[in-house]
Scaffold this active site. Sequence first.
Site, mmCIF file in Angstrom:
data_model
loop_
_atom_site.group_PDB
_atom_site.id
_atom_site.type_symbol
_atom_site.label_atom_id
_atom_site.label_comp_id
_atom_site.label_asym_id
_atom_site.label_seq_id
_atom_site.Cartn_x
_atom_site.Cartn_y
_atom_site.Cartn_z
ATOM 1 N N ASP A 1 8.742 103.838 85.859
ATOM 2 C CA ASP A 1 9.996 104.579 85.621
ATOM 3 C C ASP A 1 10.582 105.055 86.956
ATOM 4 O OD1 ASP A 1 10.081 104.412 82.821
ATOM 5 O OD2 ASP A 1 8.843 106.203 82.560
ATOM 6 N N LYS A 38 2.430 108.862 77.256
ATOM 7 C CA LYS A 38 2.419 108.598 78.708
ATOM 8 C C LYS A 38 1.328 109.368 79.461
ATOM 9 C CE LYS A 38 7.138 106.904 79.184
ATOM 10 N NZ LYS A 38 8.421 106.983 79.897
HETATM 11 P P1 NAP Z 1 10.877 114.830 76.767
HETATM 12 O O1 NAP Z 1 9.629 114.861 77.576
HETATM 13 O O2 NAP Z 1 10.840 115.135 75.305
HETATM 14 O O3 NAP Z 1 11.909 115.882 77.475
HETATM 15 C C1 NAP Z 1 13.152 116.167 76.894
HETATM 16 C C2 NAP Z 1 14.013 116.941 77.905
HETATM 17 O O4 NAP Z 1 15.322 117.132 77.344
HETATM 18 C C3 NAP Z 1 13.468 118.337 78.213
HETATM 19 O O5 NAP Z 1 13.776 118.652 79.561
HETATM 20 C C4 NAP Z 1 14.286 119.221 77.238
HETATM 21 O O6 NAP Z 1 14.420 120.549 77.652
HETATM 22 C C5 NAP Z 1 15.624 118.533 77.334
HETATM 23 N N1 NAP Z 1 16.497 118.835 76.194
HETATM 24 C C6 NAP Z 1 16.321 118.428 74.909
HETATM 25 N N2 NAP Z 1 17.340 118.879 74.143
HETATM 26 C C7 NAP Z 1 18.165 119.584 74.979
HETATM 27 C C8 NAP Z 1 19.397 120.287 74.794
HETATM 28 N N3 NAP Z 1 19.981 120.367 73.573
HETATM 29 N N4 NAP Z 1 19.971 120.866 75.874
HETATM 30 C C9 NAP Z 1 19.400 120.787 77.102
HETATM 31 N N5 NAP Z 1 18.238 120.132 77.339
HETATM 32 C C10 NAP Z 1 17.637 119.547 76.290
HETATM 33 O O7 NAP Z 1 11.598 113.421 76.889
HETATM 34 P P2 NAP Z 1 11.563 112.408 78.142
HETATM 35 O O8 NAP Z 1 10.479 111.436 77.967
HETATM 36 O O9 NAP Z 1 11.627 113.223 79.387
HETATM 37 O O10 NAP Z 1 12.932 111.613 77.927
HETATM 38 C C11 NAP Z 1 14.199 112.225 78.134
HETATM 39 C C12 NAP Z 1 15.300 111.203 77.879
HETATM 40 O O11 NAP Z 1 15.219 110.157 78.839
HETATM 41 C C13 NAP Z 1 15.197 110.525 76.504
HETATM 42 O O12 NAP Z 1 16.476 110.393 75.964
HETATM 43 C C14 NAP Z 1 14.626 109.153 76.810
HETATM 44 O O13 NAP Z 1 15.070 108.173 75.912
HETATM 45 C C15 NAP Z 1 15.226 108.902 78.194
HETATM 46 N N6 NAP Z 1 14.415 107.961 78.979
HETATM 47 C C16 NAP Z 1 14.996 106.808 79.397
HETATM 48 C C17 NAP Z 1 14.299 105.911 80.166
HETATM 49 C C18 NAP Z 1 14.974 104.656 80.625
HETATM 50 O O14 NAP Z 1 14.287 103.732 81.071
HETATM 51 N N7 NAP Z 1 16.288 104.576 80.547
HETATM 52 C C19 NAP Z 1 12.954 106.165 80.519
HETATM 53 C C20 NAP Z 1 12.377 107.350 80.078
HETATM 54 C C21 NAP Z 1 13.122 108.242 79.305
HETATM 55 P P3 NAP Z 1 13.364 121.674 77.146
HETATM 56 O O15 NAP Z 1 12.191 121.609 78.102
HETATM 57 O O16 NAP Z 1 14.123 122.934 77.260
HETATM 58 O O17 NAP Z 1 12.975 121.335 75.733
#
Ligand code: NAP
Length: 272
Positions: A104, A68
């Site tokens: 998004d 992204k």
């Molecule tokens: P990302 O950039 O990898 O960020 C992951 C986030 O989750 C970080 O804030 C991380 O915290 C946190 N995290 C991971 N494991 C954790 C745990 N055990 N306890 C607490 N926090 C934890 O991923 P992203 O792109 O932001 O996506 C996040 C989620 O949103 C994913 O599941 C993705 O599938 C979903 N999503 C959905 C849509 C939709 O259209 N529905 C769109 C985009 C994303 P740290 O910084 O501490 O590692």
Amino acid sequence: MTGRTLCGVLGHPVAHSRSPAMQNAAFDAVGLDWLYVPLPVAPDRFREVVRALPASGYRGANVTIPHKLAALEVADSASEAATGIGAANTLTFADGHLEAENTDAAGLQRALERPMTGLRTLVLGAGGAGRAAAWALREGGAAEVAIWNRTPERAAALARDLGLDHAERPDRAAVDLLVNATSVGLDPRLGADDALRGLGLADADPPAVVVDLVYRSDGAETPVAGWARGGGAHVVDGIEVLVRQGALSFELWTGRPAPLEAMRAAARSARA
Ligand code: NAP
């Protein structure tokens, strides 16, 4: 090359994506003979592949993890949302020009189906999804946008970037709308109690509205959505946000209103 107009989703990995089923259902529903395909691309080849897409019949592409940021960098121009969030999830190709957008954020606003003006809001997570959610809430007129993250430095950095509050220990009970933008709930091996405890939600009542961006490949309810529903909240799940962001991408590429019902049905029945 098929001769058909093509669109796709660039990711690494991307086989799990529901976007091909959803976007192909949308093309069918409006009678467009277009095709949407998964495009698995490693980070070191992203720029080269994107630049080759228009000449291969592509009108546009969605972009998912881990591309992204690179999508914003490779584009010739970018929308206010993509620039403000610092990431793009949609690329549109027209006349040799590459435009970056982030649907998004607007997808989340549409999925809420209610004004967010004046609401006290809390975003859990400070990754890409957290950035887009916080930007969407701020732009939508929320009175407060607090950000909590497991790694506090990332929440502080995001808050600083967007001019928002960073909450080390936010009061989950003092908000009207909560967005789970962490990936907690994605892995079915983590039990619901542990998932909720990790997010500080185990002993809290849900606010009036909860958005859980996470959706499970097996279609099962996520811990945060289950907690919210059980506590009587209005729940917007990750599939609905996926549908709304995809609908906006569809409209950018085709110039037609998106067939939301067909997209929703396809996204909900698709299984990884
Ligand atoms: P990302 O950039 O990898 O960020 C992951 C986030 O989750 C970080 O804030 C991380 O915290 C946190 N995290 C991971 N494991 C954790 C745990 N055990 N306890 C607490 N926090 C934890 O991923 P992203 O792109 O932001 O996506 C996040 C989620 O949103 C994913 O599941 C993705 O599938 C979903 N999503 C959905 C849509 C939709 O259209 N529905 C769109 C985009 C994303 P740290 O910084 O501490 O590692």
